[in-house]
Write a protein that holds these residues in place. Structure first.
Motif, short mmCIF file in Angstrom:
data_model
loop_
_atom_site.label_atom_id
_atom_site.label_comp_id
_atom_site.label_asym_id
_atom_site.label_seq_id
_atom_site.Cartn_x
_atom_site.Cartn_y
_atom_site.Cartn_z
N HIS A 238 -18.72 -66.47 31.64
CA HIS A 238 -18.33 -65.77 33.08
C HIS A 238 -18.59 -67.19 34.23
N GLY A 239 -18.65 -68.57 33.76
CA GLY A 239 -18.33 -69.60 34.40
C GLY A 239 -19.61 -70.10 35.29
N TYR A 240 -20.57 -69.67 34.57
CA TYR A 240 -21.63 -70.69 34.60
C TYR A 240 -22.26 -71.91 34.46
N GLN A 241 -22.94 -72.67 34.86
CA GLN A 241 -23.37 -73.83 34.28
C GLN A 241 -24.97 -73.71 33.54
N VAL A 242 -25.18 -73.57 32.34
CA VAL A 242 -26.78 -72.85 31.52
C VAL A 242 -27.10 -74.43 30.78
N SER A 243 -28.81 -74.09 31.87
CA SER A 243 -29.24 -74.85 31.12
C SER A 243 -31.10 -74.22 30.42
N VAL A 244 -31.31 -74.86 29.01
CA VAL A 244 -31.56 -73.93 28.72
C VAL A 244 -33.57 -75.38 28.01
N THR A 245 -34.78 -74.55 28.86
CA THR A 245 -35.43 -75.96 29.02
C THR A 245 -37.38 -74.74 28.00
N ASP A 265 -18.17 -72.05 38.75
CA ASP A 265 -16.69 -71.16 38.23
C ASP A 265 -16.15 -72.47 37.10
N LEU A 266 -16.85 -72.56 35.73
CA LEU A 266 -16.57 -73.78 35.23
C LEU A 266 -15.16 -73.18 34.24
N PRO A 267 -14.81 -73.61 33.20
CA PRO A 267 -13.90 -73.03 32.14
C PRO A 267 -14.92 -72.06 31.55
N ARG A 268 -13.76 -70.81 31.39
CA ARG A 268 -14.55 -70.15 30.34
C ARG A 268 -14.10 -69.48 29.54
N LYS A 269 -12.58 -70.51 28.79
CA LYS A 269 -12.08 -70.19 27.72
C LYS A 269 -13.56 -70.56 26.89
N ARG A 270 -13.05 -71.80 26.19
CA ARG A 270 -14.17 -72.26 25.18
C ARG A 270 -15.34 -71.51 25.29
N PRO A 271 -16.39 -71.62 26.15
CA PRO A 271 -17.39 -70.38 25.17
C PRO A 271 -17.49 -68.77 24.37
N ALA A 272 -16.18 -68.25 25.85
CA ALA A 272 -15.73 -66.72 24.84
C ALA A 272 -15.32 -66.86 23.49
N GLU A 273 -14.75 -67.85 23.61
CA GLU A 273 -13.98 -67.83 22.03
C GLU A 273 -14.87 -68.15 21.03
N ARG A 274 -16.09 -69.17 21.49
CA ARG A 274 -17.47 -69.56 20.32
C ARG A 274 -18.39 -68.03 20.97
N LEU A 275 -18.12 -67.37 21.29
CA LEU A 275 -19.08 -66.56 21.42
C LEU A 275 -17.82 -65.32 20.21
N GLN A 276 -17.20 -65.29 20.40
CA GLN A 276 -16.63 -64.24 19.50
C GLN A 276 -16.74 -64.38 18.07
N LEU A 287 -21.86 -55.88 18.34
CA LEU A 287 -22.37 -55.92 20.04
C LEU A 287 -21.71 -56.62 20.56
N GLN A 288 -20.32 -56.12 20.52
CA GLN A 288 -19.41 -57.06 21.43
C GLN A 288 -19.68 -56.74 22.67
N THR A 289 -19.41 -55.54 23.27
CA THR A 289 -20.06 -54.99 24.74
C THR A 289 -21.29 -55.36 25.07
N ARG A 290 -22.01 -55.00 24.30
CA ARG A 290 -23.79 -56.26 24.95
C ARG A 290 -23.32 -57.67 25.40
N PHE A 291 -22.33 -58.28 24.71
CA PHE A 291 -22.30 -59.54 25.65
C PHE A 291 -20.77 -60.16 26.07
N PHE A 292 -20.82 -58.64 26.61
CA PHE A 292 -18.70 -58.52 27.38
C PHE A 292 -19.19 -59.75 28.09
N VAL A 293 -17.56 -60.30 27.45
CA VAL A 293 -17.11 -61.65 28.31
C VAL A 293 -15.65 -61.15 28.49
N PRO A 294 -14.88 -60.95 29.50
CA PRO A 294 -13.56 -60.55 29.84
C PRO A 294 -12.68 -61.01 29.29
N ALA A 295 -11.74 -60.39 28.62
CA ALA A 295 -10.05 -61.09 28.33
C ALA A 295 -9.78 -61.79 28.85
#
Ligand SMILES: C[S@@+](CC[C@H](N)C(=O)[O-])C[C@H]1O[C@@H](n2cnc3c(N)ncnc32)[C@H](O)[C@@H]1O
Length: 295
Positions: A238-245, A265-276, A287-295
């Motif tokens: 969804h365009g977020y930059q994510v950090s995990v600590t 507003d980062l590029p979304r295509k690769r994380p969306a594909e990886r999620l799938q 669980l696709q609805t739970r982790f919903f990403v627009p097509a």
């Protein structure tokens, strides 16, 4: 934390007994009354050790949240923050006391909580402390997304140990409200583990990697890990930059993963594909609805 000081410390060698407030690190203007109300200080000003640990944890989390708030207030001071699964609202009250109460305009913190008694107590406390920019709503996280009591967009969403899928509902809320920052310390989430468990018969033996979740304890732990990975990918998609600590100071809890997402507003295509791909590889397509990403 910058700018902090220990107030009124007694000099070594003098006989005056230390009060609880002496041993606490307070910021200028911080409410001692609030600390008493949160039972961090007892009524006679002594330190309550258990609550003090909680305060230290919330201070620690505040170190991550304050820079986000500082940055966001540059564009407008009317900051809005929604804290999901607020419980006794330690986090909300400390955030208000340390940051929001000096902001001009209509800065506001909303606490969302399903336990009516806690909502009522927090509302009474905010009134007693004269914190007008705090509201507490007796709603589930999912219900709050469509509630007219909340604004159409919010700046920051927090969810600290919100139970099970309440963290996922908080993510859904944050995405719909176009939150600029999202701060999550997830609790246990059983949904992914239960799907892994249900599909074990079909998947075991498919590849040796299914060994990662064959034993029940591993199913739970792996499920929890996968859940947070999917959450991060969803946010990135969804365009977020994510950090995990790791949230240090949280040693007593296994659930100390801190996920911070900032909208860039980062590029979304690769994380969306990886999620799938992750969902498909692990047999979690349902669980696709739970982790919903627009097509
Ligand atoms: C473990 S407590 C954490 C409280 C607080 N955030 C803290 O860290 O001190 C989780 C809280 O979330 C609330 N809760 C659980 N599911 C919820 C939901 N779906 N919507 C709103 N609140 C929820 C519970 O009633 C409980 O008060």
């Amino acid at each position: 934390m910058n700018n902090k000081k220990k107030i009124a410390s007694t000099k070594a060698g003098t006989s005056a007994p230390k009060t609880g407030a002496d041993q606490l690190e307070l910021r200028p203007g911080q409410s001692v009354e609030l600390l008493k109300e949160l039972h961090i200080l007892t009524r006679d000003g002594k330190l309550n050790q258990d609550s003090r640990r909680k305060l230290k944890q919330v201070y620690h989390l505040y170190q991550f949240i304050e820079p986000l708030l500082q940055e966001l207030r540059l564009s407008h001071p009317d900051l809005s923050l929604v804290d999901h699964g607020a419980g006794k609202s330690y986090l909300g009250f400390i955030l208000y006391d340390l940051f929001f109460k000096t902001l001009e305009g209509n800065a506001h913190i909303y606490g969302i909580e399903t336990r009516e008694d806690l909502v009522q107590k927090s509302a009474e406390l905010a009134k007693r402390l004269e914190f007008p920019g705090m509201s507490f709503l007796n709603l589930s996280v999912a219900e709050s997304t469509d509630s007219a009591a909340l604004p159409p967009t919010v700046d920051v969403v927090t969810a600290l140990h919100a139970c099970n899928t309440a963290t996922d509902d908080a993510i859904d809320f944050a995405l719909k409200k176009q939150a600029k920052a999202i701060v999550l310390v997830p609790c246990c989430q059983a949904e992914v583990a239960s799907v892994l468990n249900r599909n074990k018969g079909k998947s075991l033996g498919r590849t040796s990697l299914t060994e990662l979740w064959r034993h029940p304890l591993h199913t739970r732990e792996f499920g929890s890990q996968v859940t947070n990975v999917l959450r991060c990918l969803q946010l990135e998609a969804h365009g977020y930059q994510v950090s995990v600590t790791e949230l240090v100071g949280w040693e007593h809890s296994m659930k100390n993963e801190l996920i911070i997402a900032r909208y860039k507003d980062l590029p979304r295509k690769r994380p969306a594909e990886r999620l799938q791909e992750v969902l498909q590889s692990l047999g979690l397509e349902e669980l696709q609805t739970r982790f919903f990403v627009p097509a």
